[in-house]
Structures are given as C-alpha cells and as structure tokens.
Design an enzyme around this catalytic site. Structure first.
Site, short mmCIF file in Angstrom:
data_model
loop_
_atom_site.label_atom_id
_atom_site.label_comp_id
_atom_site.label_asym_id
_atom_site.label_seq_id
_atom_site.Cartn_x
_atom_site.Cartn_y
_atom_site.Cartn_z
N HIS A 1 36.79 43.57 48.77
CA HIS A 1 35.81 43.15 47.77
C HIS A 1 34.99 41.96 48.25
CE1 HIS A 1 38.15 39.55 46.79
NE2 HIS A 1 39.23 40.32 46.86
N GLU B 1 45.68 43.60 44.98
CA GLU B 1 46.00 42.57 45.96
C GLU B 1 47.50 42.28 45.93
OE1 GLU B 1 45.98 41.12 48.62
OE2 GLU B 1 44.27 39.73 48.55
#
EC number: 5.4.2.11
Length: 228
Positions: free
Chosen positions: A9, A87
C-alpha cells in the site's frame, strides 16, 4: 504466461508519523494516495491487463487497490479480500511511536521485534483483543485464529494457505494477478516464491506504492522480477 504483481500500500498516515501500525486501520496519507495513483498509472503505461485482485481487510490496502485499478481503467475486475493478507500484528506496539519505543524498550530489543524472523512483539491487552473480536471484519473468525501479536514467521503461516488455496489457482490458470497488501504479508509471499532464507528475508525492504512484477512459469517458478 502467469504474472503476479505485488504492491505494498501507499504511505499511510501512521507511516508518516513513524507509528507501529499492524492491524490498526488507518488511511493513506496524501503522499500515499499519490503513490497508489502512480502505481496504477504505471500498470496502464505498461499495458498490463489484470484479471483478478486480492487485498487485505485494511483501508490502506483496500484504497491502494482502488487507485491502482481506477488509474489503469480496470475497476471492473473481481477483487477478493481476506484478513490473511493483513499486515503483521504488532501486538502491544501498535500505536506507539517507533522512536519512543526505542527509548522505552531499548534500540536492540525493538530491532529484534521488528527484524527477527520468529520473535513476536509484546502481546496486545485483552481489551484491545476484544475490540478486534467485535469488529465486523473479524467477528466470524474462531478466536483461536486471532493473534495477540505476530512474528514474520506467524504472518507467513497465515498467508501461505491463502496463496495455495486462492491466489495460486488463478496463476495456474495463466492469469495476471494483483496482490495489494502490506510490507510483511508481501515479505511472506516473497519468501515462499523465491525460497528466501529466514536470515535474508528480514532485510528485504518493500517500497510503498511500487508494483513488483513476477513473471512465472506454468508451474509458478520465478522467471523474472522487476519494479514498474
């Protein structure tokens, strides 16, 4: 020829503030939006036709996926989302400034938590855990699957089954797949794809908003890789 595009990202608001983020849900920064937009432009400029996309349940990755597909004029392709691409969970470190953490715990200890392969950070509190369990994104999961904190090894253990059961199936069919995820979930995929050692993978730097392309054989062996 199967083609895999891995993209971390764009910079998040907490990246910009030097905070441990993990599973905390934060937005892209202005720079991050620009990075994600540019990633999509690069996909378009290189005439890459994406067949399917995978991303996590966290806004910064979801929004990056959106910008990539919008800028490459491919908003219509199917997008699949999974917590398994989230994550790494940084446990009790989440929300802490990294410099403050070094002052509190010592630089060497924080380095071990961040960069070792199989050492977990301190666990989150029960109160923090209950907040995740109440979140609609996660309340269907077995509590035993919800981490208190994770090492990179733990992240790999949850990512690879999703690769095997879902992502790889599209690649085996010869398709082009985008995975828009996070630094450590992407590290896990790279370790698996390239058979990187435990010692070496921790030093891999994953750029924000930079599409990394893998050209693969029909058996998903790596032929070539390059950044757009």
């Amino acid at each position: 020829m199967p083609k895999l595009i891995l993209c971390r990202h764009g910079q998040s608001e907490w990246n910009a503030k030097n905070l441990f983020t993990g599973w905390e849900d934060v937005n892209l920064s202005e720079q991050g939006i620009n990075e994600a937009t540019r990633a999509g432009e690069k996909v378009r400029e290189n005439n890459i036709d994406i067949d399917v996309a995978f991303t996590s349940l966290l806004t910064r990755a979801l929004d990056t996926t959106h910008y990539i597909l919008t800028e490459s004029k491919q908003q219509w392709i199917p997008v699949y989302k999974s917590w398994r691409l989230n994550e790494r969970h940084y446990g009790g470190l989440q929300g802490l400034n990294k410099d403050d953490a070094r002052k509190e715990f010592g630089e060497e200890q924080v380095h071990i938590w961040r960069r070792s392969y199989d050492v977990k950070p301190p666990a989150e509190t029960e109160e923090q855990r209950e907040a995740y369990l109440a979140d609609r994104r996660y309340n269907h999961l077995d509590k035993r699957m919800m981490p208190y904190s994770e090492s990179l090894k733990d992240t790999l253990v949850r990512v690879i089954p999703f690769w095997t059961d879902h992502i790889s199936q599209y690649l085996l069919d010869g398709q082009t797949v985008l995975v828009s995820a996070h630094g450590n979930s992407i590290r896990a995929l790279i370790k698996y794809l390239e058979d990187v050692s435990d010692e070496d993978i921790i030093n891999y730097e994953i750029k924000t908003g930079a599409p990394l392309v893998y050209e693969l054989t029909d058996d998903l062996e790596v032929i070539d890789k390059y950044y757009l």
